[in-house]
Design an enzyme around this catalytic site. Sequence first.
Site, mmCIF file in Angstrom:
data_model
loop_
_atom_site.group_PDB
_atom_site.id
_atom_site.type_symbol
_atom_site.label_atom_id
_atom_site.label_comp_id
_atom_site.label_asym_id
_atom_site.label_seq_id
_atom_site.Cartn_x
_atom_site.Cartn_y
_atom_site.Cartn_z
ATOM 1 N N TYR A 297 36.117 63.239 16.651
ATOM 2 C CA TYR A 297 35.163 63.703 15.638
ATOM 3 C C TYR A 297 35.866 63.887 14.281
ATOM 4 O O TYR A 297 35.401 63.386 13.261
ATOM 5 C CB TYR A 297 34.512 65.016 16.078
ATOM 6 C CG TYR A 297 33.569 65.569 15.043
ATOM 7 C CD1 TYR A 297 32.239 65.205 15.034
ATOM 8 C CD2 TYR A 297 34.017 66.430 14.050
ATOM 9 C CE1 TYR A 297 31.365 65.678 14.065
ATOM 10 C CE2 TYR A 297 33.165 66.911 13.070
ATOM 11 C CZ TYR A 297 31.839 66.536 13.093
ATOM 12 O OH TYR A 297 30.997 67.003 12.118
ATOM 13 N N THR B 74 30.863 71.681 19.967
ATOM 14 C CA THR B 74 31.004 73.124 20.180
ATOM 15 C C THR B 74 30.480 73.506 21.561
ATOM 16 O O THR B 74 31.071 74.333 22.257
ATOM 17 C CB THR B 74 30.266 73.910 19.078
ATOM 18 O OG1 THR B 74 30.737 73.464 17.802
ATOM 19 C CG2 THR B 74 30.515 75.409 19.216
ATOM 20 N N HIS C 280 42.570 81.819 17.906
ATOM 21 C CA HIS C 280 42.719 80.793 18.936
ATOM 22 C C HIS C 280 44.080 80.098 18.849
ATOM 23 O O HIS C 280 44.788 79.991 19.847
ATOM 24 C CB HIS C 280 41.580 79.781 18.824
ATOM 25 C CG HIS C 280 41.633 78.693 19.841
ATOM 26 N ND1 HIS C 280 41.657 78.941 21.193
ATOM 27 C CD2 HIS C 280 41.677 77.350 19.700
ATOM 28 C CE1 HIS C 280 41.710 77.797 21.844
ATOM 29 N NE2 HIS C 280 41.723 76.811 20.962
#
Length: 167
Positions: free
Chosen positions: A87, A108, A50
């Site tokens: 987070y 997610t 990614h």
Amino acid sequence: MMCVCVFVYFGQMARVCWWFYFSKVIELSDTIFFILRKKNSQLTFLHIYHHATMIFNWWAGVKYVAGGQSFLIGLINSLVHIVMYLYYGLAALGPHMNKYLWWKRYLTSLQLLQFFIVTMHTTCNLFADCDFPDSMNAVVLTYSLSLIVLFSNFYYQSYLTKKTKSI
């Protein structure tokens, strides 16, 4: 079905896309720091794929198609990253914050929702009369589908298999 498709080579949206690309360069630095600190447990295929591919994808996006479609993808991704870094920021405050971090699974899910939105929008643009090149739409579509597969696997491994093992 109506699709939003704006394509701008110059101007404010192109500048915003450049800054978004620059943020991807900064994000790649965390991978480099993981490697330098030998934190191999945090280096998954998903993470490396990614972060490494985002650099090339956004370089091409800024160089050749900065504007409408690219802007939308960057906007959605930026919103997801705000939640994600919130987070991580809370998690960095220490173990006493764990009771407030019950929502990682939903983070997610938000990432997956992002990829589904990009996939739907890109698919729509392939069939719409849009100035965004079909070749770039095909690249975005292929990439977003690959991220759906990889993040779905991460979700399954992280949240579904652990529950069945503990039962």
